[in-house]
Design an enzyme around this catalytic site. Structure first.
Site, PDB file in Angstrom:
ATOM      1  N   HIS A  15       0.828  -1.217   0.000  1.00  0.00           N
ATOM      2  CA  HIS A  15       0.000   0.000   0.000  1.00  0.00           C
ATOM      3  C   HIS A  15       0.857   1.259   0.000  1.00  0.00           C
ATOM      4  CE1 HIS A  15       0.216   0.051   4.530  1.00  0.00           C
ATOM      5  NE2 HIS A  15       0.152   1.335   4.319  1.00  0.00           N
ATOM      6  N   ASP A  74      -0.156  -7.516   1.530  1.00  0.00           N
ATOM      7  CA  ASP A  74       0.301  -6.117   1.558  1.00  0.00           C
ATOM      8  C   ASP A  74       1.821  -6.085   1.725  1.00  0.00           C
ATOM      9  OD1 ASP A  74       0.420  -3.387   1.719  1.00  0.00           O
ATOM     10  OD2 ASP A  74      -0.490  -3.242   3.715  1.00  0.00           O
ATOM     11  N   SER A 125       3.972   2.597   8.361  1.00  0.00           N
ATOM     12  CA  SER A 125       3.650   1.637   7.315  1.00  0.00           C
ATOM     13  C   SER A 125       4.876   1.192   6.545  1.00  0.00           C
ATOM     14  CB  SER A 125       2.691   2.268   6.302  1.00  0.00           C
ATOM     15  OG  SER A 125       1.373   1.985   6.629  1.00  0.00           O
TER      16      SER A 125
END
Ligand SMILES: *[C@@H]1O[C@H](CO)[C@@H](O)[C@H](O)[C@H]1NC(C)=O
Ligand SMILES: *[C@@H]1O[C@H](CO)[C@@H](O)[C@H](O)[C@H]1NC(C)=O
Length: 257
Positions: free
Chosen positions: A75, A120, A211
């Site tokens: 992502h 992901d 992230s």
């Protein structure tokens, strides 16, 4: 670019309540993410840590897996062209230059699903070889599946230290606890055995900007920061389980140019 990602984040948030990617690209609404309840890291303590930047703005973490490749979350890569991202290594500070390497190619997992946040995981091939030093080193990938429960693991990153909040200048780290996989699976329909979860006390955990960053146990990277309920609300943080993708990673990264 920002507009597209902004729309994407709104779509995701309206479809799926109560979850957030921990990426600052989605941070236009001041949803910036960082480790909450952590402490500043020592200089050179996490030599595998990468700051991914667009126009020198930090938006995601990553880790060095060898001299040409960075591991991150899929992502984090969405919406970027192959050469858009720079990877900054060798510094704990967002405002002090480490070594900067430009991306040559970005590869998201072919089965990445932004809706279910499955698979992901992604890779960045760099334009030239990273020069290793005391402060710049690769992290080991797992040879075995991690199955220890209530086991300590270290998360490092520049995510926001509160929610909402500003990203810290200095790299943060926190000791988290890997939870029972049944409990992890029980957290959300999005979680599968290709995830790994950690939990700490309320007030500690991952947040926006973390992230793509590494979760490390016993000097091996077991997770990539994927998503959670912002931030440090006492709900588990969800990571991509690196072992589940070890063959995919090695298939790309072991190749000579
Ligand atoms: C790739 O993205 C960067 C940053 O957004 C931009 O400056 C560059 O022109 C883009 N390159 C191509 C080939 O589209
Ligand atoms: C799973 O979640 C339910 C509802 O939140 C809870 O009652 C149950 O104890 C959980 N089971 C495990 C194994 O964590």
């Amino acid at each position: 670019m920002n507009v597209i990602l902004f729309i994407k984040s709104i779509v995701i948030c309206s479809l799926l309540d109560n979850f957030h990617y921990f990426s600052t690209v989605l941070a236009i609404e001041r949803i910036e993410q960082k480790i909450v309840g952590g402490l500043a890291a020592e200089d050179g303590q996490y030599p595998y840590q990468v700051s991914l930047r667009i126009n020198n703005r930090h938006f995601c973490g990553g880790s060095i897996i060898n001299n040409r490749w960075i591991l991150t979350a899929a992502h984090c890569l969405a919406g970027f062209n192959n050469t858009a991202i720079s990877a900054v290594v060798g510094t704990n500070y967002l405002d002090k230059s480490g070594s900067i390497y430009q991306s040559k190619r970005i590869i998201s997992h072919p089965k990445y699903s932004s809706l279910f946040i499955r698979n992901d995981i992604g890779l960045i091939e760099l334009e030239k070889d990273i020069e290793f030093s005391e402060k710049i080193q690769p992290i080991k990938l797992p040879d075995t599946n991690f199955d220890k429960i209530d086991y300590p693991a270290i998360l490092s990153g520049w995510g926001t230290t509160s929610y909402p909040g500003e990203p810290p200048n200095e790299l943060q780290h926190i000791k988290l606890s890997v939870i029972d996989q049944h409990e992890c699976l029980n957290t959300s329909f999005r979680v599968t055995n290709k995830n790994i979860c950690t939990l700490s006390k309320k007030g500690e955990g991952a947040c926006h900007g973390d992230s793509g960053g590494p979760l490390v146990a016993d000097q091996v990277q077991i997770g990539v920061v994927s998503w959670g309920t912002p931030c440090a609300k006492g709900k588990p943080d969800v990571f991509t389980r690196v072992f589940s993708y070890a063959d995919w990673i090695r298939g790309h990264c072991d190749k000579e140019d």
